[in-house]
Design a protein around this motif. Structure first.
Motif, PDB file in Angstrom:
ATOM      1  N   GLN A   1       0.825  -1.208   0.000  1.00  0.00           N
ATOM      2  CA  GLN A   1       0.000   0.000   0.000  1.00  0.00           C
ATOM      3  C   GLN A   1       0.865   1.267   0.000  1.00  0.00           C
ATOM      4  O   GLN A   1       0.603   2.226  -0.728  1.00  0.00           O
ATOM      5  CB  GLN A   1      -0.887  -0.021   1.259  1.00  0.00           C
ATOM      6  CG  GLN A   1      -1.853   1.136   1.396  1.00  0.00           C
ATOM      7  CD  GLN A   1      -2.624   1.029   2.714  1.00  0.00           C
ATOM      8  OE1 GLN A   1      -2.942  -0.058   3.179  1.00  0.00           O
ATOM      9  NE2 GLN A   1      -2.902   2.162   3.302  1.00  0.00           N
ATOM     10  N   ASP A   2       1.898   1.268   0.830  1.00  0.00           N
ATOM     11  CA  ASP A   2       2.730   2.471   0.974  1.00  0.00           C
ATOM     12  C   ASP A   2       3.910   2.511  -0.001  1.00  0.00           C
ATOM     13  O   ASP A   2       4.640   3.504  -0.035  1.00  0.00           O
ATOM     14  CB  ASP A   2       3.259   2.572   2.414  1.00  0.00           C
ATOM     15  CG  ASP A   2       2.132   2.729   3.425  1.00  0.00           C
ATOM     16  OD1 ASP A   2       0.981   2.898   2.998  1.00  0.00           O
ATOM     17  OD2 ASP A   2       2.414   2.689   4.634  1.00  0.00           O
ATOM     18  N   LYS A   3       4.077   1.434  -0.771  1.00  0.00           N
ATOM     19  CA  LYS A   3       5.154   1.325  -1.772  1.00  0.00           C
ATOM     20  C   LYS A   3       6.558   1.277  -1.155  1.00  0.00           C
ATOM     21  O   LYS A   3       7.358   0.424  -1.477  1.00  0.00           O
ATOM     22  CB  LYS A   3       5.080   2.477  -2.791  1.00  0.00           C
ATOM     23  CG  LYS A   3       3.761   2.550  -3.546  1.00  0.00           C
ATOM     24  CD  LYS A   3       3.426   1.265  -4.260  1.00  0.00           C
ATOM     25  CE  LYS A   3       2.076   1.336  -4.954  1.00  0.00           C
ATOM     26  NZ  LYS A   3       1.630   0.018  -5.418  1.00  0.00           N
ATOM     27  N   TYR A   4       6.847   2.227  -0.246  1.00  0.00           N
ATOM     28  CA  TYR A   4       8.181   2.220   0.366  1.00  0.00           C
ATOM     29  C   TYR A   4       8.040   2.379   1.873  1.00  0.00           C
ATOM     30  O   TYR A   4       7.420   3.320   2.357  1.00  0.00           O
ATOM     31  CB  TYR A   4       9.042   3.363  -0.179  1.00  0.00           C
ATOM     32  CG  TYR A   4      10.415   3.412   0.466  1.00  0.00           C
ATOM     33  CD1 TYR A   4      11.482   2.712  -0.083  1.00  0.00           C
ATOM     34  CD2 TYR A   4      10.636   4.129   1.655  1.00  0.00           C
ATOM     35  CE1 TYR A   4      12.734   2.722   0.519  1.00  0.00           C
ATOM     36  CE2 TYR A   4      11.889   4.149   2.256  1.00  0.00           C
ATOM     37  CZ  TYR A   4      12.924   3.443   1.681  1.00  0.00           C
ATOM     38  OH  TYR A   4      14.158   3.452   2.286  1.00  0.00           O
ATOM     39  N   LEU A   5       8.571   1.414   2.595  1.00  0.00           N
ATOM     40  CA  LEU A   5       8.603   1.519   4.051  1.00  0.00           C
ATOM     41  C   LEU A   5      10.030   1.312   4.520  1.00  0.00           C
ATOM     42  O   LEU A   5      10.649   0.290   4.199  1.00  0.00           O
ATOM     43  CB  LEU A   5       7.694   0.462   4.704  1.00  0.00           C
ATOM     44  CG  LEU A   5       6.178   0.722   4.670  1.00  0.00           C
ATOM     45  CD1 LEU A   5       5.441  -0.465   5.282  1.00  0.00           C
ATOM     46  CD2 LEU A   5       5.821   1.995   5.422  1.00  0.00           C
ATOM     47  N   GLY A   6      10.533   2.277   5.274  1.00  0.00           N
ATOM     48  CA  GLY A   6      11.880   2.156   5.799  1.00  0.00           C
ATOM     49  C   GLY A   6      11.906   1.241   7.010  1.00  0.00           C
ATOM     50  O   GLY A   6      10.900   1.076   7.701  1.00  0.00           O
TER      51      GLY A   6
END
Length: 317
Positions: free
Chosen positions: A76-81
């Motif tokens: 959903q967020d495409k990029y999660l650190g």
């Protein structure tokens, strides 16, 4: 996430933080190694996280649910650190616990429309069952409630003696017979006495023998049936006490007891001094029975009402 802000009573929360210290330290030392040198949550990080959750006694099925929730967040967020992983874990595990612990207790309380409120306590020997009963009696009495204990674990003389020690310590009446007596008879006498004394809460201890599930089922069914001759809808609650320090063994005990009788709530004890605190998450999810109390110390006040947000905050702090 706003749910974790300013909702905790400081003294209770400090005790909880301390009680879960070993679980938390073990978990985060593993998590730190898993994300070292990684900038985002990718498949490798999720694989590592899955292994960490399983080895933290969260359980395989519950771990898969948590990983799927995090995968959905990543998609959903495409990029999660990786620095966000801790917060995401808190949110998703709290969400998972919310599905089981609906309308959870906020204090040591009983329904006002049930008097006497009959609580039957089940669990194998050695899990802290009698101690939990004693601590519950103490908490209820502190609320101004009249408590009566019933020593229906007649299989062991030590169980009767131990409950007597707690009754004396808390200063509440106890109904008992000799070792080897019919547990149902003790339960019947206890309810009769409790009604005559105008008790608010009656707590019945039962034997925890798992060598034969059929015998256990028959015994608990008989105890229930006999109690209903005195209080028609008794017991109002069946509390299963599990030793959190045994990890996966606690899962097996939960499986046996939920098959043998209708368990309506759980108490998970001995969470202090163990790295297996994750078992609370898995047991609550897998058996769809709310965790009502957790034991995090030896003191008489170290039985706490379980609060999912406090627990998750302490575990992932």
């Amino acid at each position: 996430m706003g749910l974790f802000k300013n909702i905790f009573s400081s003294e209770k929360k400090e005790t909880l933080d301390k009680g879960l210290e070993k679980s938390k330290t073990t978990f985060f030392s593993k998590l730190s190694k898993a994300v070292a040198g990684k900038s985002k949550v990718d498949d490798d990080v999720l694989d590592e996280l899955e292994e960490i959750l399983v080895t933290s006694d969260v359980g395989v099925k519950t771990t898969i649910k948590i990983i799927e929730r995090i995968e959905n967040r990543v998609a959903q967020d495409k990029y999660l650190g990786t620095d966000e992983l801790n917060q995401i874990l808190r949110e998703e595990i709290a969400g998972l616990l919310s599905e089981t612990n609906v309308g959870e207790a906020t204090d040591f309380e009983i329904p006002k429309d049930k008097k006497p409120y009959v609580l039957m306590v089940v669990g194998v020997n050695g899990v802290g069952k009698t101690t939990t009963i004693g601590k519950l009696a103490h908490q209820f009495k502190n609320k101004g409630l009249k408590v009566v204990l019933g020593a229906a674990d007649t299989f062991r003389a030590a169980a009767i003696d131990q409950l007597q020690v707690w009754a004396d310590r808390v200063d509440v009446p106890i109904i008992k017979q000799s070792m080897g007596s019919d547990p149902a008879s003790v339960a019947f006498d206890t309810l009769k006495s409790g009604v005559n004394q105008d008790a608010d809460v009656i707590i019945i201890d039962t034997a925890g023998r798992l060598h034969n599930k059929v015998n256990l089922m028959n015994e608990l069914t008989k105890v229930k049936r006999v109690m209903q001759k005195v209080v028609g809808d008794a017991p109002h609650e069946v509390l299963l006490v599990l030793d959190g320090s045994t990890g996966q063994n606690a899962f097996e005990q939960a499986k046996q007891f939920t098959a043998a009788t209708e368990v309506t709530s759980l108490a998970v004890t001995k969470l202090d001094g163990t790295a297996k605190g994750g078992v609370v998450i898995g047991i609550s999810d897998q058996f769809q029975v709310p965790v009502k109390y957790i034991g995090i110390g030896e003191g008489i006040d170290d039985l706490q009402v379980f609060n999912k947000y406090e627990f998750v905050d302490s575990f992932f702090k």
